[in-house]
Write a protein that holds these residues in place. Sequence first.
Motif, PDB file in Angstrom:
ATOM      1  N   ALA A  64      -0.940  57.253  46.961  1.00  0.00           N
ATOM      2  CA  ALA A  64       0.306  57.874  47.037  1.00  0.00           C
ATOM      3  C   ALA A  64       0.364  58.454  48.522  1.00  0.00           C
ATOM      4  N   ASP A  65       1.422  58.524  49.019  1.00  0.00           N
ATOM      5  CA  ASP A  65       1.635  59.200  50.308  1.00  0.00           C
ATOM      6  C   ASP A  65       1.964  60.483  50.199  1.00  0.00           C
ATOM      7  N   HIS A  66       1.762  61.295  51.181  1.00  0.00           N
ATOM      8  CA  HIS A  66       1.612  62.633  51.024  1.00  0.00           C
ATOM      9  C   HIS A  66       2.421  63.554  50.671  1.00  0.00           C
ATOM     10  N   GLU A  67       4.086  63.026  50.894  1.00  0.00           N
ATOM     11  CA  GLU A  67       5.301  63.496  50.525  1.00  0.00           C
ATOM     12  C   GLU A  67       5.124  63.436  48.963  1.00  0.00           C
ATOM     13  N   THR A  68       4.806  62.393  48.288  1.00  0.00           N
ATOM     14  CA  THR A  68       4.688  62.254  46.787  1.00  0.00           C
ATOM     15  C   THR A  68       3.605  63.152  46.249  1.00  0.00           C
ATOM     16  N   VAL A  69       2.515  63.267  46.763  1.00  0.00           N
ATOM     17  CA  VAL A  69       1.532  63.911  46.534  1.00  0.00           C
ATOM     18  C   VAL A  69       2.082  65.633  46.571  1.00  0.00           C
ATOM     19  N   ASN A  70       2.657  66.080  47.294  1.00  0.00           N
ATOM     20  CA  ASN A  70       3.206  67.194  47.702  1.00  0.00           C
ATOM     21  C   ASN A  70       4.275  67.317  46.572  1.00  0.00           C
ATOM     22  N   GLU A  71       5.240  66.775  46.411  1.00  0.00           N
ATOM     23  CA  GLU A  71       6.138  66.906  45.209  1.00  0.00           C
ATOM     24  C   GLU A  71       5.237  67.144  43.885  1.00  0.00           C
ATOM     25  N   PHE A  72       4.379  66.222  43.667  1.00  0.00           N
ATOM     26  CA  PHE A  72       3.656  66.652  42.338  1.00  0.00           C
ATOM     27  C   PHE A  72       2.802  67.963  42.277  1.00  0.00           C
ATOM     28  N   ILE A  73       2.406  68.372  43.757  1.00  0.00           N
ATOM     29  CA  ILE A  73       1.705  69.819  43.694  1.00  0.00           C
ATOM     30  C   ILE A  73       2.692  70.706  43.277  1.00  0.00           C
ATOM     31  N   LYS A  74       4.108  70.702  43.843  1.00  0.00           N
ATOM     32  CA  LYS A  74       5.025  71.807  43.379  1.00  0.00           C
ATOM     33  C   LYS A  74       5.149  71.885  42.076  1.00  0.00           C
ATOM     34  N   ASN A  75       5.273  70.470  41.389  1.00  0.00           N
ATOM     35  CA  ASN A  75       5.314  70.466  40.066  1.00  0.00           C
ATOM     36  C   ASN A  75       4.008  70.544  38.924  1.00  0.00           C
ATOM     37  N   GLY A  76       3.116  71.241  39.612  1.00  0.00           N
ATOM     38  CA  GLY A  76       1.952  71.455  38.755  1.00  0.00           C
ATOM     39  C   GLY A  76       0.771  70.901  39.097  1.00  0.00           C
ATOM     40  N   LEU A  77       0.781  69.805  39.848  1.00  0.00           N
ATOM     41  CA  LEU A  77      -0.650  68.936  39.948  1.00  0.00           C
ATOM     42  C   LEU A  77      -1.720  69.987  40.374  1.00  0.00           C
ATOM     43  N   ARG A  78      -3.118  69.951  39.908  1.00  0.00           N
ATOM     44  CA  ARG A  78      -3.911  71.193  40.219  1.00  0.00           C
ATOM     45  C   ARG A  78      -5.206  70.653  40.868  1.00  0.00           C
ATOM     46  N   LEU A  79      -5.505  69.370  40.676  1.00  0.00           N
ATOM     47  CA  LEU A  79      -6.681  68.625  40.877  1.00  0.00           C
ATOM     48  C   LEU A  79      -6.776  67.393  41.439  1.00  0.00           C
ATOM     49  N   GLY A  80      -7.599  66.983  42.620  1.00  0.00           N
ATOM     50  CA  GLY A  80      -7.837  65.670  43.082  1.00  0.00           C
ATOM     51  C   GLY A  80      -9.035  65.236  42.394  1.00  0.00           C
ATOM     52  N   CYS A  81      -8.900  64.119  42.006  1.00  0.00           N
ATOM     53  CA  CYS A  81     -10.242  63.252  41.145  1.00  0.00           C
ATOM     54  C   CYS A  81     -11.039  62.635  42.337  1.00  0.00           C
ATOM     55  N   HIS A  82     -12.334  63.164  42.206  1.00  0.00           N
ATOM     56  CA  HIS A  82     -13.342  62.580  43.180  1.00  0.00           C
ATOM     57  C   HIS A  82     -12.730  62.433  44.688  1.00  0.00           C
ATOM     58  N   LEU A  83     -12.626  63.381  45.430  1.00  0.00           N
ATOM     59  CA  LEU A  83     -11.912  63.147  46.828  1.00  0.00           C
ATOM     60  C   LEU A  83     -12.679  62.442  47.580  1.00  0.00           C
ATOM     61  N   MET A  84     -11.914  61.413  48.405  1.00  0.00           N
ATOM     62  CA  MET A  84     -12.584  60.459  49.297  1.00  0.00           C
ATOM     63  C   MET A  84     -13.078  59.304  48.510  1.00  0.00           C
ATOM     64  N   ASN A  85     -12.959  59.045  47.256  1.00  0.00           N
ATOM     65  CA  ASN A  85     -13.368  57.845  46.531  1.00  0.00           C
ATOM     66  C   ASN A  85     -12.251  57.310  45.771  1.00  0.00           C
ATOM     67  N   ALA A  86     -11.962  56.119  45.833  1.00  0.00           N
ATOM     68  CA  ALA A  86     -10.967  55.367  45.217  1.00  0.00           C
ATOM     69  C   ALA A  86      -9.431  56.014  45.817  1.00  0.00           C
ATOM     70  N   MET A  87      -9.357  56.247  46.904  1.00  0.00           N
ATOM     71  CA  MET A  87      -8.133  56.727  47.522  1.00  0.00           C
ATOM     72  C   MET A  87      -7.934  55.964  48.688  1.00  0.00           C
ATOM     73  N   GLY A  88      -6.519  55.800  48.907  1.00  0.00           N
ATOM     74  CA  GLY A  88      -6.341  54.923  50.087  1.00  0.00           C
ATOM     75  C   GLY A  88      -4.777  55.421  50.766  1.00  0.00           C
ATOM     76  N   PHE A  89      -4.194  54.297  51.632  1.00  0.00           N
ATOM     77  CA  PHE A  89      -2.813  54.892  52.011  1.00  0.00           C
ATOM     78  C   PHE A  89      -1.901  53.819  51.554  1.00  0.00           C
ATOM     79  N   PRO A  90      -0.748  54.430  51.471  1.00  0.00           N
ATOM     80  CA  PRO A  90       0.438  53.321  51.233  1.00  0.00           C
ATOM     81  C   PRO A  90       0.535  52.329  52.047  1.00  0.00           C
ATOM     82  N   PRO A  91       0.832  51.068  51.901  1.00  0.00           N
ATOM     83  CA  PRO A  91       1.118  49.933  52.858  1.00  0.00           C
ATOM     84  C   PRO A  91       2.577  50.026  52.972  1.00  0.00           C
TER      85      PRO A  91
END
Length: 406
Positions: free
Chosen positions: A207-234
Amino acid sequence: MENRLLSDIGRTGTKVIMNGRIVTENNVIDDGVIIVRGDRIKALGCRYGINVPAGAEIIDAKGNLVCPGFIDIHCHGGGGFLFKDNADAALKAHLRHGTTSVLATLSYHMTDNEYIETFQKLEKVIKTDYGKQCIGVNMEGPYLNPRYGADTSKVRAIKAEDYERVYEAGRKLIRIWTFAPELDGAKDFAAFLKSKNIIQSAGHSEADHETVNEFIKNGLRLGCHLMNAMGFPPPFVFKGAIREVGIAEALLWDDDTYVEVIPDSKGVHVRPLMLKLILKLKGVNRVVAISDAFLAGALKDLEYIKDEKGLEYVPDEGDLYYNGLNQLCGSRLSMDYAIRNMMNHTGIGFVDAFKIGALNAAALLGMDDEIGSIREGKKANIIIADEKMNVKNVILEGRRVQLSGL
Ligand SMILES: [Zn+2]
Protein backbone atom coordinates in the motif's frame (compact mmCIF):
# COMPACT_ATOMS: atom_id res chain seq x y z
CA MET A 1 -4.06 -36.15 31.04
CA GLU A 2 -5.66 -33.31 32.96
CA ASN A 3 -4.49 -34.73 36.30
CA ARG A 4 -0.94 -34.97 35.10
CA LEU A 5 -1.05 -31.33 34.01
CA LEU A 6 -2.44 -30.27 37.36
CA SER A 7 0.29 -32.06 39.24
CA ASP A 8 2.90 -30.40 37.01
CA ILE A 9 1.96 -26.97 38.14
CA GLY A 10 2.60 -25.57 41.62
CA ARG A 11 -0.17 -24.85 44.13
CA THR A 12 -1.57 -21.42 44.66
CA GLY A 13 -0.91 -19.70 47.98
CA THR A 14 1.29 -16.89 49.19
CA LYS A 15 4.71 -16.91 47.60
CA VAL A 16 7.61 -14.59 48.21
CA ILE A 17 10.24 -14.06 45.53
CA MET A 18 13.42 -12.88 47.22
CA ASN A 19 16.96 -11.97 46.30
CA GLY A 20 16.10 -10.79 42.78
CA ARG A 21 16.63 -7.75 40.62
CA ILE A 22 13.06 -6.77 39.83
CA VAL A 23 12.51 -5.22 36.39
CA THR A 24 9.55 -2.85 36.74
CA GLU A 25 8.02 -0.45 34.21
CA ASN A 26 10.45 2.29 35.25
CA ASN A 27 13.49 0.87 36.97
CA VAL A 28 15.32 -2.15 38.30
CA ILE A 29 14.97 -2.79 42.04
CA ASP A 30 18.10 -4.50 43.32
CA ASP A 31 17.64 -6.95 46.19
CA GLY A 32 13.92 -6.82 45.57
CA VAL A 33 11.04 -8.77 47.05
CA ILE A 34 7.70 -9.63 45.46
CA ILE A 35 4.73 -10.98 47.42
CA VAL A 36 2.39 -13.08 45.30
CA ARG A 37 -1.03 -13.95 46.71
CA GLY A 38 -3.34 -16.16 44.68
CA ASP A 39 -2.94 -15.15 41.05
CA ARG A 40 -1.92 -11.55 41.83
CA ILE A 41 1.13 -9.48 42.68
CA LYS A 42 0.29 -8.25 46.15
CA ALA A 43 3.33 -6.08 46.88
CA LEU A 44 6.85 -5.38 45.72
CA GLY A 45 9.80 -3.30 46.77
CA CYS A 46 13.31 -3.44 48.11
CA ARG A 47 13.99 -6.01 50.81
CA TYR A 48 13.88 -3.65 53.75
CA GLY A 49 10.61 -2.04 52.78
CA ILE A 50 8.50 -5.20 52.58
CA ASN A 51 7.07 -7.33 55.36
CA VAL A 52 7.51 -10.96 54.44
CA PRO A 53 4.50 -12.98 55.68
CA ALA A 54 5.33 -15.95 57.90
CA GLY A 55 4.80 -19.39 56.41
CA ALA A 56 4.90 -18.25 52.79
CA GLU A 57 6.63 -20.32 50.13
CA ILE A 58 9.99 -18.67 49.42
CA ILE A 59 11.38 -18.58 45.90
CA ASP A 60 15.06 -17.59 45.84
CA ALA A 61 15.86 -15.69 42.63
CA LYS A 62 19.58 -16.09 43.41
CA GLY A 63 20.45 -12.60 42.22
CA ASN A 64 18.82 -13.09 38.83
CA LEU A 65 16.40 -10.76 37.09
CA VAL A 66 12.75 -11.02 38.08
CA CYS A 67 10.71 -9.84 35.12
CA PRO A 68 7.22 -9.90 33.66
CA GLY A 69 6.44 -12.97 31.57
CA PHE A 70 6.82 -12.32 27.86
CA ILE A 71 3.79 -11.57 25.69
CA ASP A 72 4.00 -12.88 22.14
CA ILE A 73 1.24 -11.49 19.93
CA HIS A 74 2.44 -13.21 16.75
CA CYS A 75 3.27 -16.87 17.15
CA HIS A 76 2.11 -19.72 14.91
CA GLY A 77 3.44 -22.59 16.98
CA GLY A 78 6.44 -24.17 18.64
CA GLY A 79 7.82 -27.39 20.05
CA GLY A 80 7.30 -29.13 16.71
CA PHE A 81 3.64 -28.17 16.25
CA LEU A 82 1.50 -25.39 14.88
CA PHE A 83 -1.32 -24.09 17.08
CA LYS A 84 -3.80 -25.46 14.57
CA ASP A 85 -2.48 -29.00 15.08
CA ASN A 86 -1.45 -29.16 18.73
CA ALA A 87 -1.95 -25.96 20.70
CA ASP A 88 -1.13 -27.66 24.00
CA ALA A 89 2.37 -28.62 22.83
CA ALA A 90 3.01 -25.21 21.30
CA LEU A 91 1.93 -23.42 24.48
CA LYS A 92 4.14 -25.56 26.69
CA ALA A 93 7.14 -25.08 24.41
CA HIS A 94 6.84 -21.30 24.69
CA LEU A 95 6.04 -21.39 28.41
CA ARG A 96 9.38 -23.09 28.93
CA HIS A 97 10.96 -19.99 27.36
CA GLY A 98 9.08 -17.55 29.57
CA THR A 99 6.11 -16.60 27.39
CA THR A 100 3.14 -16.34 29.74
CA SER A 101 0.70 -14.77 27.26
CA VAL A 102 0.40 -15.61 23.59
CA LEU A 103 -1.93 -14.94 20.70
CA ALA A 104 -2.23 -18.15 18.70
CA THR A 105 -1.56 -16.83 15.22
CA LEU A 106 -3.34 -18.43 12.29
CA SER A 107 -1.60 -17.98 8.98
CA TYR A 108 -2.76 -17.33 5.43
CA HIS A 109 -1.90 -20.92 4.54
CA MET A 110 -5.16 -22.09 6.11
CA THR A 111 -8.67 -22.47 4.69
CA ASP A 112 -11.69 -20.87 6.36
CA ASN A 113 -12.80 -24.30 7.59
CA GLU A 114 -9.38 -24.85 9.16
CA TYR A 115 -9.70 -21.51 10.96
CA ILE A 116 -13.07 -22.53 12.34
CA GLU A 117 -11.85 -25.98 13.44
CA THR A 118 -8.87 -24.34 15.17
CA PHE A 119 -11.11 -21.92 17.09
CA GLN A 120 -13.03 -24.91 18.44
CA LYS A 121 -9.83 -26.67 19.51
CA LEU A 122 -8.42 -23.52 21.12
CA GLU A 123 -11.57 -22.91 23.14
CA LYS A 124 -11.02 -26.30 24.77
CA VAL A 125 -7.29 -25.78 25.35
CA ILE A 126 -7.85 -22.38 26.98
CA LYS A 127 -9.80 -24.08 29.78
CA THR A 128 -6.80 -26.19 30.84
CA ASP A 129 -4.15 -25.04 33.33
CA TYR A 130 -1.57 -24.10 30.75
CA GLY A 131 -4.23 -22.85 28.39
CA LYS A 132 -4.48 -19.63 30.41
CA GLN A 133 -1.40 -18.62 28.52
CA CYS A 134 -3.43 -18.32 25.28
CA ILE A 135 -5.15 -14.94 25.42
CA GLY A 136 -6.70 -15.07 21.97
CA VAL A 137 -6.03 -15.33 18.27
CA ASN A 138 -4.14 -13.18 15.79
CA MET A 139 -5.42 -13.67 12.24
CA GLU A 140 -2.56 -13.15 9.77
CA GLY A 141 -4.59 -12.98 6.58
CA PRO A 142 -5.89 -14.46 4.42
CA TYR A 143 -6.64 -11.05 2.82
CA LEU A 144 -3.07 -10.22 1.85
CA ASN A 145 -1.19 -9.14 -1.24
CA PRO A 146 0.05 -12.36 -2.90
CA ARG A 147 3.31 -10.64 -3.88
CA TYR A 148 4.40 -10.59 -0.23
CA GLY A 149 4.92 -13.60 2.00
CA ALA A 150 6.03 -17.21 1.90
CA ASP A 151 3.86 -19.48 -0.26
CA THR A 152 0.97 -17.10 -0.80
CA SER A 153 -0.97 -19.56 -2.96
CA LYS A 154 -3.87 -19.50 -0.48
CA VAL A 155 -4.29 -15.75 0.09
CA ARG A 156 -7.64 -14.64 -1.23
CA ALA A 157 -9.88 -11.73 -2.16
CA ILE A 158 -11.87 -10.01 0.60
CA LYS A 159 -15.46 -11.25 0.69
CA ALA A 160 -17.85 -10.12 3.41
CA GLU A 161 -19.66 -13.47 3.58
CA ASP A 162 -16.31 -15.21 4.19
CA TYR A 163 -14.99 -12.93 6.93
CA GLU A 164 -18.35 -12.69 8.64
CA ARG A 165 -18.49 -16.50 8.83
CA VAL A 166 -14.95 -16.78 10.20
CA TYR A 167 -15.60 -13.95 12.67
CA GLU A 168 -18.79 -15.58 13.96
CA ALA A 169 -16.90 -18.78 14.72
CA GLY A 170 -13.94 -16.98 16.33
CA ARG A 171 -15.60 -13.98 17.94
CA LYS A 172 -14.56 -14.94 21.47
CA LEU A 173 -10.92 -15.30 20.45
CA ILE A 174 -9.92 -12.94 17.64
CA ARG A 175 -7.95 -9.95 18.93
CA ILE A 176 -5.89 -8.84 15.90
CA TRP A 177 -6.54 -9.22 12.16
CA THR A 178 -3.90 -8.40 9.52
CA PHE A 179 -4.85 -7.42 5.98
CA ALA A 180 -3.32 -5.57 3.01
CA PRO A 181 -4.96 -2.12 2.81
CA GLU A 182 -4.61 -1.91 -0.98
CA LEU A 183 -7.00 -4.81 -1.64
CA ASP A 184 -10.52 -4.27 -2.98
CA GLY A 185 -12.92 -4.27 -0.06
CA ALA A 186 -10.25 -3.42 2.55
CA LYS A 187 -12.04 -0.26 3.71
CA ASP A 188 -15.26 -2.13 4.46
CA PHE A 189 -13.30 -4.90 6.14
CA ALA A 190 -11.44 -2.38 8.33
CA ALA A 191 -14.76 -0.78 9.32
CA PHE A 192 -16.08 -4.25 10.19
CA LEU A 193 -13.06 -4.97 12.40
CA LYS A 194 -13.43 -1.61 14.10
CA SER A 195 -17.10 -2.30 14.84
CA LYS A 196 -16.10 -5.61 16.47
CA ASN A 197 -13.24 -4.11 18.53
CA ILE A 198 -10.65 -6.18 16.69
CA ILE A 199 -7.23 -4.54 16.30
CA GLN A 200 -6.60 -3.68 12.67
CA SER A 201 -3.13 -4.61 11.49
CA ALA A 202 -1.58 -3.88 8.07
CA GLY A 203 0.89 -6.23 6.48
CA HIS A 204 1.93 -8.38 3.52
CA SER A 205 1.27 -5.24 1.56
CA GLU A 206 2.57 -2.67 -0.88
CA ALA A 207 0.00 0.00 0.00
CA ASP A 208 1.21 3.54 -0.68
CA HIS A 209 1.70 5.86 2.26
CA GLU A 210 -1.43 7.92 1.51
CA THR A 211 -3.56 4.77 1.67
CA VAL A 212 -1.95 3.68 4.93
CA ASN A 213 -2.50 7.14 6.42
CA GLU A 214 -6.20 6.93 5.54
CA PHE A 215 -6.46 3.58 7.31
CA ILE A 216 -4.60 4.97 10.34
CA LYS A 217 -7.16 7.78 10.55
CA ASN A 218 -9.86 5.13 10.55
CA GLY A 219 -8.40 2.97 13.27
CA LEU A 220 -5.42 1.01 11.93
CA ARG A 221 -3.24 0.35 15.01
CA LEU A 222 -0.51 -2.12 14.14
CA GLY A 223 2.07 -2.91 11.48
CA CYS A 224 2.60 -6.65 10.97
CA HIS A 225 6.31 -7.59 11.15
CA LEU A 226 7.71 -4.26 9.99
CA MET A 227 10.31 -4.55 7.20
CA ASN A 228 9.15 -8.07 6.29
CA ALA A 229 6.70 -8.76 3.47
CA MET A 230 6.30 -5.06 2.69
CA GLY A 231 7.00 -3.24 -0.56
CA PHE A 232 6.25 -0.27 -2.74
CA PRO A 233 3.36 0.15 -5.15
CA PRO A 234 4.34 -0.19 -8.81
CA PRO A 235 5.35 1.52 -10.97
CA PHE A 236 8.57 2.76 -9.45
CA VAL A 237 9.07 6.34 -10.54
CA PHE A 238 12.67 7.31 -11.34
CA LYS A 239 13.75 3.82 -10.36
CA GLY A 240 17.28 3.95 -9.04
CA ALA A 241 17.23 7.71 -8.66
CA ILE A 242 15.16 7.96 -5.51
CA ARG A 243 14.30 5.72 -2.61
CA GLU A 244 10.51 5.26 -2.66
CA VAL A 245 8.36 5.55 0.46
CA GLY A 246 5.44 3.26 1.24
CA ILE A 247 3.69 1.34 4.01
CA ALA A 248 6.78 0.93 6.20
CA GLU A 249 7.54 4.65 6.16
CA ALA A 250 3.90 5.55 6.85
CA LEU A 251 3.94 3.30 9.91
CA LEU A 252 7.28 4.71 11.04
CA TRP A 253 6.04 8.27 10.65
CA ASP A 254 2.88 7.84 12.71
CA ASP A 255 3.41 8.23 16.45
CA ASP A 256 0.49 6.15 17.70
CA THR A 257 0.56 2.93 15.68
CA TYR A 258 2.47 -0.02 17.07
CA VAL A 259 4.90 -2.05 14.96
CA GLU A 260 5.93 -5.67 15.30
CA VAL A 261 9.55 -6.67 14.73
CA ILE A 262 11.18 -10.11 14.49
CA PRO A 263 14.61 -9.75 16.14
CA ASP A 264 16.51 -12.83 14.98
CA SER A 265 20.13 -13.32 16.03
CA LYS A 266 21.68 -12.54 12.65
CA GLY A 267 19.50 -9.54 11.87
CA VAL A 268 18.08 -11.22 8.77
CA HIS A 269 14.42 -10.24 9.28
CA VAL A 270 15.33 -6.75 10.41
CA ARG A 271 18.88 -5.48 10.08
CA PRO A 272 20.37 -4.30 13.39
CA LEU A 273 20.71 -0.74 12.06
CA MET A 274 17.07 -0.85 10.96
CA LEU A 275 16.04 -2.01 14.48
CA LYS A 276 17.83 1.02 15.92
CA LEU A 277 16.19 3.28 13.35
CA ILE A 278 12.75 1.84 14.16
CA LEU A 279 13.34 2.42 17.88
CA LYS A 280 14.51 5.96 17.22
CA LEU A 281 11.47 6.83 15.10
CA LYS A 282 8.72 4.95 16.95
CA GLY A 283 10.06 5.32 20.47
CA VAL A 284 10.40 2.53 22.99
CA ASN A 285 6.65 2.43 23.74
CA ARG A 286 5.46 1.48 20.26
CA VAL A 287 7.72 -1.41 19.27
CA VAL A 288 6.52 -4.95 19.93
CA ALA A 289 8.92 -7.88 19.55
CA ILE A 290 7.35 -11.07 18.24
CA SER A 291 8.64 -14.56 17.59
CA ASP A 292 6.59 -15.28 14.42
CA ALA A 293 7.55 -18.85 15.34
CA PHE A 294 6.31 -21.72 13.24
CA LEU A 295 6.39 -25.35 14.29
CA ALA A 296 10.17 -25.29 14.75
CA GLY A 297 9.98 -22.46 17.30
CA ALA A 298 11.04 -22.99 20.89
CA LEU A 299 12.26 -26.54 20.25
CA LYS A 300 14.20 -28.42 22.88
CA ASP A 301 16.18 -30.40 20.38
CA LEU A 302 17.14 -28.39 17.34
CA GLU A 303 18.84 -31.18 15.42
CA TYR A 304 16.05 -31.85 13.00
CA ILE A 305 12.32 -31.75 12.65
CA LYS A 306 9.77 -32.81 10.08
CA ASP A 307 7.51 -30.28 8.41
CA GLU A 308 3.80 -30.74 7.72
CA LYS A 309 4.53 -32.78 4.60
CA GLY A 310 6.90 -35.03 6.51
CA LEU A 311 9.99 -33.53 4.90
CA GLU A 312 12.98 -33.66 7.17
CA TYR A 313 14.48 -30.30 7.67
CA VAL A 314 17.65 -29.23 9.42
CA PRO A 315 17.37 -25.83 11.01
CA ASP A 316 20.98 -24.80 10.73
CA GLU A 317 20.53 -21.13 9.91
CA GLY A 318 20.52 -19.60 13.36
CA ASP A 319 16.96 -18.89 14.37
CA LEU A 320 15.51 -18.55 10.88
CA TYR A 321 12.91 -20.88 9.51
CA TYR A 322 12.41 -21.91 5.91
CA ASN A 323 9.37 -23.69 4.57
CA GLY A 324 9.42 -26.62 2.13
CA LEU A 325 9.78 -24.13 -0.76
CA ASN A 326 12.98 -22.76 0.83
CA GLN A 327 11.31 -19.44 1.56
CA LEU A 328 11.95 -17.46 4.74
CA CYS A 329 8.82 -18.25 6.72
CA GLY A 330 8.65 -16.88 10.24
CA SER A 331 11.35 -17.99 12.65
CA ARG A 332 12.40 -20.55 15.24
CA LEU A 333 12.49 -17.88 17.92
CA SER A 334 10.94 -17.82 21.32
CA MET A 335 10.60 -14.51 23.14
CA ASP A 336 13.62 -15.01 25.41
CA TYR A 337 15.87 -15.24 22.36
CA ALA A 338 14.03 -12.41 20.60
CA ILE A 339 14.59 -10.06 23.53
CA ARG A 340 18.19 -11.10 23.99
CA ASN A 341 18.75 -10.36 20.27
CA MET A 342 16.94 -7.04 20.60
CA MET A 343 19.27 -6.02 23.44
CA ASN A 344 22.34 -7.21 21.52
CA HIS A 345 21.38 -5.41 18.31
CA THR A 346 20.24 -2.10 19.82
CA GLY A 347 21.93 -1.77 23.21
CA ILE A 348 18.68 -1.20 25.12
CA GLY A 349 18.53 -1.95 28.86
CA PHE A 350 16.25 -4.30 30.78
CA VAL A 351 13.41 -1.85 31.40
CA ASP A 352 13.07 -1.03 27.70
CA ALA A 353 13.58 -4.66 26.73
CA PHE A 354 10.55 -5.71 28.78
CA LYS A 355 8.44 -2.91 27.33
CA ILE A 356 9.25 -4.34 23.91
CA GLY A 357 8.84 -7.92 25.14
CA ALA A 358 5.69 -7.51 27.24
CA LEU A 359 4.23 -4.15 28.27
CA ASN A 360 3.72 -2.62 24.81
CA ALA A 361 1.87 -5.72 23.63
CA ALA A 362 -0.37 -5.54 26.72
CA ALA A 363 -1.09 -1.85 26.05
CA LEU A 364 -1.93 -2.56 22.42
CA LEU A 365 -4.37 -5.25 23.53
CA GLY A 366 -5.88 -3.01 26.22
CA MET A 367 -4.73 -5.51 28.87
CA ASP A 368 -2.01 -3.45 30.57
CA ASP A 369 -4.02 -3.23 33.79
CA GLU A 370 -3.78 -7.03 34.02
CA ILE A 371 -0.53 -8.18 32.43
CA GLY A 372 2.72 -6.92 30.87
CA SER A 373 4.68 -5.63 33.86
CA ILE A 374 5.47 -6.23 37.50
CA ARG A 375 3.10 -3.96 39.35
CA GLU A 376 0.87 -4.34 42.40
CA GLY A 377 -2.51 -5.77 41.50
CA LYS A 378 -1.50 -7.26 38.16
CA LYS A 379 -1.57 -10.96 37.41
CA ALA A 380 1.48 -12.73 38.76
CA ASN A 381 2.95 -13.71 35.40
CA ILE A 382 6.62 -13.60 36.35
CA ILE A 383 9.85 -15.07 35.09
CA ILE A 384 13.24 -15.36 36.69
CA ALA A 385 16.04 -15.11 34.13
CA ASP A 386 19.72 -14.31 33.98
CA GLU A 387 21.05 -11.25 32.16
CA LYS A 388 21.28 -13.19 28.91
CA MET A 389 17.58 -14.11 29.17
CA ASN A 390 18.14 -17.74 30.08
CA VAL A 391 14.84 -18.48 31.82
CA LYS A 392 15.20 -20.25 35.19
CA ASN A 393 11.67 -20.07 36.63
CA VAL A 394 8.21 -19.27 35.33
CA ILE A 395 5.20 -18.28 37.41
CA LEU A 396 1.90 -18.35 35.54
CA GLU A 397 -0.95 -16.59 37.31
CA GLY A 398 0.65 -17.15 40.69
CA ARG A 399 1.49 -20.80 40.10
CA ARG A 400 5.02 -22.01 39.75
CA VAL A 401 5.50 -23.99 36.55
CA GLN A 402 7.62 -27.12 36.77
CA LEU A 403 9.78 -26.43 33.74
CA SER A 404 11.30 -29.90 33.72
CA GLY A 405 7.80 -31.33 33.32
CA LEU A 406 7.14 -29.43 30.09
ZN1 LIG B 1 3.34 -14.74 10.86
